[in-house]
Design an enzyme around this catalytic site. Structure first.
Site, short mmCIF file in Angstrom:
data_model
loop_
_atom_site.label_atom_id
_atom_site.label_comp_id
_atom_site.label_asym_id
_atom_site.label_seq_id
_atom_site.Cartn_x
_atom_site.Cartn_y
_atom_site.Cartn_z
N THR A 1 0.87 -1.19 0.00
CA THR A 1 0.00 0.00 0.00
C THR A 1 0.90 1.23 0.00
O THR A 1 2.12 1.12 0.17
CB THR A 1 -0.90 0.05 1.25
OG1 THR A 1 -0.09 0.35 2.39
CG2 THR A 1 -1.62 -1.27 1.49
N ASP A 2 0.30 2.39 -0.14
CA ASP A 2 1.11 3.62 -0.12
C ASP A 2 1.82 3.80 1.22
O ASP A 2 2.95 4.25 1.29
CB ASP A 2 0.22 4.82 -0.41
CG ASP A 2 -0.26 4.82 -1.86
OD1 ASP A 2 0.41 4.16 -2.69
OD2 ASP A 2 -1.29 5.45 -2.15
N CYS A 3 1.12 3.43 2.31
CA CYS A 3 1.73 3.61 3.63
C CYS A 3 2.57 2.41 4.06
O CYS A 3 3.47 2.54 4.88
CB CYS A 3 0.67 3.93 4.66
SG CYS A 3 -0.81 2.92 4.52
N TYR A 4 2.27 1.22 3.50
CA TYR A 4 3.04 0.02 3.80
C TYR A 4 3.52 -0.60 2.50
O TYR A 4 2.92 -1.53 1.96
CB TYR A 4 2.18 -1.00 4.57
CG TYR A 4 1.76 -0.58 5.94
CD1 TYR A 4 2.68 -0.54 6.99
CD2 TYR A 4 0.44 -0.21 6.22
CE1 TYR A 4 2.31 -0.15 8.26
CE2 TYR A 4 0.05 0.18 7.49
CZ TYR A 4 0.98 0.21 8.51
OH TYR A 4 0.60 0.58 9.75
#
Lengths: 140, 402
Positions: B141-144
């Site tokens: 994901t963008d954050c992970y």
């Protein structure tokens, strides 16, 4: 009393002879049959525990070999890893010789190695897999 | 508060424990004491009775947080020593179930399967201080952004490790026989044909819920011995069913109450959390669990004085009735009889086989007794009691309580 687990292989020539009968009658040996089969080539195999006086046992073994039976001694020995055993008693359900038994009233599980026939039935039944098969050097 | 001759509170008992003055006995030791002195005098003398049990409890597992990596990952699938853990939680939380087999286990394809290594074994390896191999996968994901993580960890390296068992400590359990014509492999062990053996799995008079049959003291918040460390009862266990038929002494005649328990895995021991392989059935975890019962009044002394002669297990045929869910009970047999090594069923003598370790159950009760005597372990007063028979609607399980 001496007891051992044996694998006997019968060639086509001897498969129809009453060899086990003679073993019992002439050498006063006790047997406990675990497996007996004849393959399509008419060769037989028997897995059994043989038990009797050590001298009778030796003479019986000689008789088998002289009769043309191939005798293999099962070189396994079952030991208990006491670190792993948590003393439940599940093994006592399957032990055919009573080598594994419950001591009362403590309800601890005892293992009398001298009564063990190394049939290995307890090995997969033990939830903690504490029963281990080791090479029995005396039998080789 | 009822009309009792003895009335003690949790606070009073805890004060005595703190001063090292509490009198603690095991659920086996109290039997003789009540016989000699009577219930009221026993309740006056004794402050706490300790119980214990040790056997495979399949509904067990661990919540593990393996900490954030750099770059971070939101694990969507995870394995520990090749055993799948459920990763449908937040980024690095997983739940490892005790019965989950390793991914390459042949299961029952080679019947009966051996189930050599599973979730329960990973839990035992962790508490034994062994290194386990973690593999985590993610879609990114963008954050992970991280999509794959592999690392070796020991229990110390986990941020949190909580043993969380949705159903433990069954109040009573079936005595299993097999009336069919072939050997069957069950969670109650191998059962030989034509009732060749009868397997049972409780600690009898030492077992926690046999000593508090109406859950008067065991409730949400009760502090317990769990896996060699300290744990808590956090809720009634799944399938908790207090409405089962009871004998005159109030003890259920079939599997009834259960407990949901948790505790800090990092403080537990491989002696009391043992990975189990049940031939032809699956993997499991043998759990050591002990509960202290406060002697609040003579009624609790009465309950704790229950003996194996008064505790009855239902005899169930696992060859036909159990898998077919007929609910048929062949009869009842006392734990005293089961512990002798043989019982009778329809005139046939059957060897009885324990699956629960009484030796280690006694060790649990003894250790808990020492902890309390030495002032290291205080009683937790329940914030809520478990549902009793009048409070809960239960779906019948037709004796299938595994």
């Amino acid at each position: 009393m001496h007891a051992e687990m044996l694998v006997l292989q019968f060639s086509r020539k001897v498969v129809d002879q009453p060899i086990i009968y003679r073993l019992v009658k002439d050498f006063n040996l006790e047997f406990n049959l675990l497996k007996a089969a004849i393959n399509p080539q008419q060769e037989g195999v028997i897995v059994m525990e043989l038990r009797g006086h050590p001298q009778d046992f030796r003479r019986g073994l000689k008789f088998l070999r002289d009769a043309g039976v191939q005798v293999k001694r099962v070189a396994g020995e079952v030991r208990r890893n006491d670190e792993l055993c948590y003393q439940c008693g599940a093994c006592t359900a399957v032990c055919p010789t009573g080598a594994l038994y419950i001591e009362r009233p403590a309800m601890s599980v005892a293992f009398a190695a001298e009564r063990c026939s190394a049939c290995e039935l307890c090995c997969p039944v033990c939830p903690a897999r504490a029963m281990e098969v080791k090479l029995n050097r005396n039998a080789i | 508060m009822g009309n009792y001759q003895v009335n003690k509170t949790y606070q009073e008992i805890n004060e005595k424990i703190k001063k090292g003055q509490a009198v603690v006995v095991t659920a086996e030791e109290i039997i003789d004491l009540v016989r000699r002195k009577g219930e009221a005098e026993a309740a006056r003398t004794v402050d706490v009775v300790t119980t214990g049990t040790f056997s495979p409890m399949c509904s067990s597992g661990a919540i593990l947080n393996f900490g954030h990596s750099k770059p971070p990952i939101k694990a969507s699938r995870a394995w520990l020593n090749n055993v799948p853990a459920y990763a449908g939680l937040a980024a690095v939380d997983v739940y490892l179930g005790a019965t989950e087999p390793a991914t390459d286990d042949p299961l029952n394809k080679v019947y009966p399967g051996e189930f050599k290594y599973g979730g329960g074994h990973v839990i035992q390896d962790l508490v034994a201080g062994k290194t386990v191999h973690l593999v985590a996968e993610s879609y990114g994901t963008d954050c992970y952004p991280n999509k794959k993580l592999e690392k070796d960890l020991t229990l110390k390296d986990f941020l949190n490790a909580v043993l969380f068992n949705p159903r433990n400590c069954y109040q009573n359990y079936n005595c299993a026989v097999n009336l069919s014509n072939r050997t069957i492999y069950t969670y109650m062990g191998p059962l030989r044909p034509r009732a060749g053996n009868a397997n049972f799995c409780t600690a009898g008079q030492l077992s926690p819920l046999f000593n508090d049959p109406y859950y008067r003291t065991i409730g949400i918040g009760t502090r317990i011995f769990l896996g060699g460390g300290v744990g808590y009862v956090c809720f009634p266990g799944t399938q908790h069913n207090p409405g089962k038929l009871r004998g005159e002494n109030g003890v259920p005649l079939s599997p009834a109450g259960t407990l949901m328990v948790l505790g800090d895995l990092k403080k537990m021991s491989p002696r009391f959390l043992v990975g189990a392989s049940l031939l032809g059935y699956g993997c499991s975890l043998a759990v050591g669990l002990g509960i202290p019962i406060p002697m609040l009044n003579e009624e609790m002394a009465h309950f704790c004085a229950v003996t194996d002669e008064q505790l009855l297990a239902p005899i169930i045929d696992y060859g036909h009735d159990y898998p077919a869910a007929t609910g048929r009970v062949l009869g009842h047999v006392s734990y005293a009889q089961l512990k002798t090594g043989k019982m009778e069923l329809d005139g046939q003598e059957i060897p009885t086989v324990p699956l629960s370790s009484l030796v280690r159950a006694r060790e649990v009760a003894q250790i808990l007794k020492e902890w309390i005597t030495q002032g290291q372990f205080l009683l937790g007063e329940p914030v809520d009691l478990l549902p009793g028979s009048d409070e809960i609607h239960c779906v019948p399980t037709a004796s299938r309580d595994s």
